[in-house]
Structure formats: structure tokens, C-alpha cells
Design a protein around this motif. Structure first.
Motif, PDB file in Angstrom:
ATOM      1  N   LEU A  97     -16.634  10.872 -36.652  1.00 53.57           N
ATOM      2  CA  LEU A  97     -15.900  10.063 -36.805  1.00 53.57           C
ATOM      3  C   LEU A  97     -14.306  10.272 -35.700  1.00 53.57           C
ATOM      4  N   ALA A  98     -14.206   9.084 -35.162  1.00 55.01           N
ATOM      5  CA  ALA A  98     -12.904   8.922 -33.956  1.00 55.01           C
ATOM      6  C   ALA A  98     -12.362   7.654 -33.948  1.00 55.01           C
ATOM      7  N   VAL A 158     -16.953   8.631 -26.294  1.00 57.18           N
ATOM      8  CA  VAL A 158     -17.855   9.588 -26.210  1.00 57.18           C
ATOM      9  C   VAL A 158     -17.615  10.788 -28.183  1.00 57.18           C
ATOM     10  N   LEU A 159     -18.830  10.800 -28.864  1.00 55.42           N
ATOM     11  CA  LEU A 159     -18.348  11.410 -30.081  1.00 55.42           C
ATOM     12  C   LEU A 159     -18.914  12.264 -30.345  1.00 55.42           C
ATOM     13  N   ASN A 160     -19.702  12.990 -29.402  1.00 55.15           N
ATOM     14  CA  ASN A 160     -20.461  14.786 -29.727  1.00 55.15           C
ATOM     15  C   ASN A 160     -20.628  14.955 -28.111  1.00 55.15           C
ATOM     16  N   GLY A 161     -21.339  16.540 -27.849  1.00 57.81           N
ATOM     17  CA  GLY A 161     -21.582  16.693 -26.667  1.00 57.81           C
ATOM     18  C   GLY A 161     -19.552  17.084 -25.652  1.00 57.81           C
ATOM     19  N   ILE A 162     -20.905  17.684 -24.390  1.00 57.78           N
ATOM     20  CA  ILE A 162     -19.542  18.476 -24.091  1.00 57.78           C
ATOM     21  C   ILE A 162     -18.506  17.190 -22.967  1.00 57.78           C
ATOM     22  N   GLU A 186     -26.649   7.468 -31.406  1.00 62.08           N
ATOM     23  CA  GLU A 186     -25.423   8.350 -32.282  1.00 62.08           C
ATOM     24  C   GLU A 186     -24.221   8.885 -31.940  1.00 62.08           C
ATOM     25  N   ASP A 187     -24.011   9.011 -30.153  1.00 61.21           N
ATOM     26  CA  ASP A 187     -23.023   9.993 -29.600  1.00 61.21           C
ATOM     27  C   ASP A 187     -22.150   8.876 -28.955  1.00 61.21           C
ATOM     28  N   ILE A 188     -22.072   7.922 -29.522  1.00 64.23           N
ATOM     29  CA  ILE A 188     -21.189   7.055 -28.634  1.00 64.23           C
ATOM     30  C   ILE A 188     -21.241   5.979 -29.114  1.00 64.23           C
TER      31      ILE A 188
END
Length: 395
Positions: A282-283, A346-350, A388-390
Motif C-alpha cells: 500500500l502507498a 511502482v509498489l514492489n521490487g528494486i 500487482e507491482d504497479i
């Protein structure tokens, strides 16, 4: 009042009859005149105006025949499109509604002799879909309007994007199972053998020693006997722990990992090394969609904007349509994928926390291509980012 006046019953009856449909055999298409009886039609055919129209028709009959056929086709198809759309309907129903117009083009003046011939011709030319049953001929209009086709493609694209996470996960699991089955086919069959100890000759022995002369003289309950008993119990415990650890190691070596476990380990290693992800995403400022009915039917499948994030896994969402603010868990919402060219986060990852621009969508692999607009790698294009990452950024 005169005998044949405008308001006499006979004159009124004649006008009422003239408004309605008359017999087709007393209608002249060239002159577009409807006669009420046989005597009137006979007088019309002997008139000078009718003879002139027949002479014009005799000079170029194909011209008039094509004109009447085209007018009949346009009127029939316009009624079918406007009145029934793309529904399956009986041909007689449409024809009966078409001939209600007093000034319609009669089929006897066209190139088609019967309604059956006309319906078959429509099917061959691709205007409609034709099927014959015991009840007669049924037709279905084929809408080839560019706007309608574009709208249908847009709806299909939205349906693919709005698939639930469960369906996407099921497809992903099915692909992994198929991949695992293919890899297992290439491997040799597993041979099961009898469980054997590697070191059978090595036996664990305990040398407790014989009683010494000093110990023989001790009586039960003395301190020397107590120490001896403690040493024996400690040795037994150490031996049991050694046996259990050795057995566990052999069992681990003997047990073969399944293909699914190997795939899971590989995915976990890949996530830890290449693309470390966190279990919370969440952001503030992103657009999400509610995917549960626990919050109420009025919020189901509705979109909102994250206004505040609390304890990483929950947040306050302001609904777009109603303007109300509700508290949700991240399990109750999903990300929203915007149109190409829109801004996302971008919600997850590098690249977590970086803003980006959506470049393209891959609906088959459920991933997108983005161009980073912030961060140390600004301007870089990243492919294969999962849905699900954006998520879409609120304007």
C-alpha cells in the motif's frame, strides 16, 4: 350540403380506406398509385400517364428494377437494424412491420420474387446470419459499424484487465504444473530401494567399566554411586541424540523433493536475489479497487484513492463515486492498471517507490512495460513488471 361533399359519410369512408393498406394487385409501382377496386385499377392502366410510365420502363427496365431493389433493401435493413438490432428474429415479423408503411417499395417490383429468395440472398451477401427451422427462416443482423466494433474491442480489453486475482493465480498455477510435468517426463523414473544404514558395522558401544575394588566397598547411597549413575544417564542421552540426528540427516538425503517444491525454492531464491519483494504494498496517492463484499455491496468493484497508510497493511481509502472514506486491508483491494501513457507508481521490487509511465500491456502474461520517471535509474525502460507491482497514480 352537396351530395358528394367533403364531410359526407361516403367521402370520410373513402379517406379512411385510402390511409390503410389496400390489395397489392391493385397497386401500380411505376405510378405509385393505389387503387381501391378492380375497376379503378383497370381505368388507371388505360390512362395516358400510366402508358407514359410504361414506355419509360421499356426503354431501360434494368435501371428501374435495380432502383426499386436498392430502395427495398435499404428500407428493410434500416428497420431491422433500428427495430431489432442483433437479435435473432423471424423474417416474416420484420416484413410485416415493413409493409405497414403505405408508401413502401413492394417486393413484386424488385429482383426477388418471394421473401424466401430475399432472405437467402441476404445470407449469401453477408448482410445477416440466416438459419432455417421448422418454424421458418430466422435472421440475425450483423453490425459492421466501426464505432460498434471499436466499442466491443474496448469492452473485451477491459474484461481481460478486470479479471480477479484468483483467476490469474489459477492460470499461473496451471502453467507451473504443466511445466513441472514436462520436466518430470524428461527425467528418469525414480527407483525406490530399501532403506539401509551406511555404516552397519559401526556399532555404538558403551564401556561402563567393571567395578573397581574401591567401588565395591562403597555402599548404596554414597556419593561415588550417585556420580556413576549421572554419568551413565548423560552418556545414554548423548547417544540417543547422535542417533536421531544421524537418522534425520539420512532421511533428508533419501527424501526426494517434488517438482513443485523445487519450483517454489527457485522462485524464492530468484525473488531474494534479483527482485526482492515485501509482503506489503500500500502507498499513499495510488488508485485501488475493492474486491470484497465484506465492506458492503455499494463498495464492491468500486475504485478509490489511498489517502493514508497505517501499520503497513491497512489504509484509508476515499471512494471516487461517493466520496466516503473507509478503512481497508490490503487483502481487500487490488491495484488498478491505467491506459497506456498514464502515470503509475511502482509498489514492489528494486524500483519500489518510483514513479513511471505505462508504455504497453501484455494481457497474456499479466505484465506491463514501464519507463521510470524518478529515482537513480530515471529514463530506464523496465519490461515484465507484474500487474500487482504497479498501480495508477491519482490525478
Amino acid at each position: 350540403m352537396p351530395k358528394n361533399g367533403f364531410l359526407t359519410p361516403k367521402a370520410i369512408a373513402n379517406r379512411i380506406k385510402a390511409k390503410g393498406l389496400q390489395k397489392l394487385r391493385w397497386y401500380c409501382q411505376m405510378c405509385q398509385k393505389q387503387c381501391r377496386d378492380e375497376n379503378g385499377f383497370k381505368c388507371h392502366t388505360m390512362s395516358e400517364s400510366h402508358q407514359r410510365q410504361l414506355l419509360l420502363f421499356a426503354e431501360n427496365p434494368d435501371k428501374y428494377l435495380d432502383y426499386f431493389s436498392e430502395e427495398f433493401l435499404d428500407g428493410f435493413m434500416e428497420l431491422l437494424k433500428r427495430r431489432f438490432g442483433t437479435r435473432r428474429i423471424h423474417s416474416n415479423v420484420i416484413y410485416n412491420e415493413y409493409i405497414q408503411d403505405r408508401d413502401h417499395i413492394h417486393m413484386t417490383s424488385t429482383q426477388w420474387e418471394t421473401l424466401t429468395d430475399f432472405v437467402k440472398w441476404l445470407g449469401r451477401e453477408g448482410y445477416v446470419t440466416v438459419d432455417h427451422t421448422e418454424k421458418g427462416w430466422f435472421i440475425t443482423y450483423i453490425d459492421r459499424d466501426p464505432e460498434v466494433l471499436a466499442r466491443q474491442k474496448l469492452l473485451e480489453k477491459r474484461e481481460k484487465i478486470e479479471e480477479d486475482d484468483e483467476e490469474r493465480m489459477q492460470k499461473f498455477i496451471q502453467k507451473q504444473i504443466e511445466k513441472a510435468s514436462e520436466t518430470e517426463k524428461n527425467k528418469n523414473e525414480t527407483v525406490y530401494t530399501e532403506l539401509k544404514r551406511d555404516d552397519e558395522d559401526d556399532k555404538i558401544t558403551f564401556n561402563l567399566g567393571a567395578k573397581s575394588s574401591k567401588d565395591e566397598g562403597l555402599k548404596p547411597g554414597t556419593s561415588g554411586e550417585v556420580k556413576k549413575e549421572k554419568a551413565v544417564t548423560n552418556a545414554l542421552k548423548a547417544a540417543e541424540s547422535a542417533l536421531s540426528s544421524k537418522k534425520n540427516e539420512k532421511d533428508d538425503r533419501k527424501r526426494k523433493k517434488s517438482a513443485l517444491e523445487e519450483i517454489k525454492e527457485m522462485e524464492e531464491k530468484k525473488k531474494k536475489t534479483e527482485n526482492p519483494k515485501k509482503d506489503y504494498w500500500l502507498a499513499k496517492g495510488i488508485v485501488v479497487k475493492v474486491i470484497t463484499k465484506r465492506l458492503g455491496e455499494k463498495y464492491y468493484k468500486k475504485k478509490g484513492v489511498i489517502k493514508e497508510v497505517r501499520d503497513l497493511y491497512t489504509g484509508l481509502v476515499k471512494m471516487t463515486d461517493s466520496g466516503t472514506t473507509i478503512k481497508v486491508d490490503q487483502m481487500h483491494v487490488e491495484t488498478v492498471i491505467p491506459a497506456e501513457g498514464k502515470q503509475v507508481l511502482v509498489l514492489n521490487g528494486i524500483h519500489r517507490g518510483c514513479q513511471a509511465t505505462l508504455l504497453s500491456l501484455d494481457s497474456e502474461k499479466f505484465c506491463v512495460s514501464i519507463r521510470l520517471e524518478s529515482g537513480s535509474m530515471k529514463g530506464r525502460v523496465v519490461n515484465g513488471v507484474q500487474y500487482e507491482d504497479i498501480s495508477k497514480l491519482a490525478q
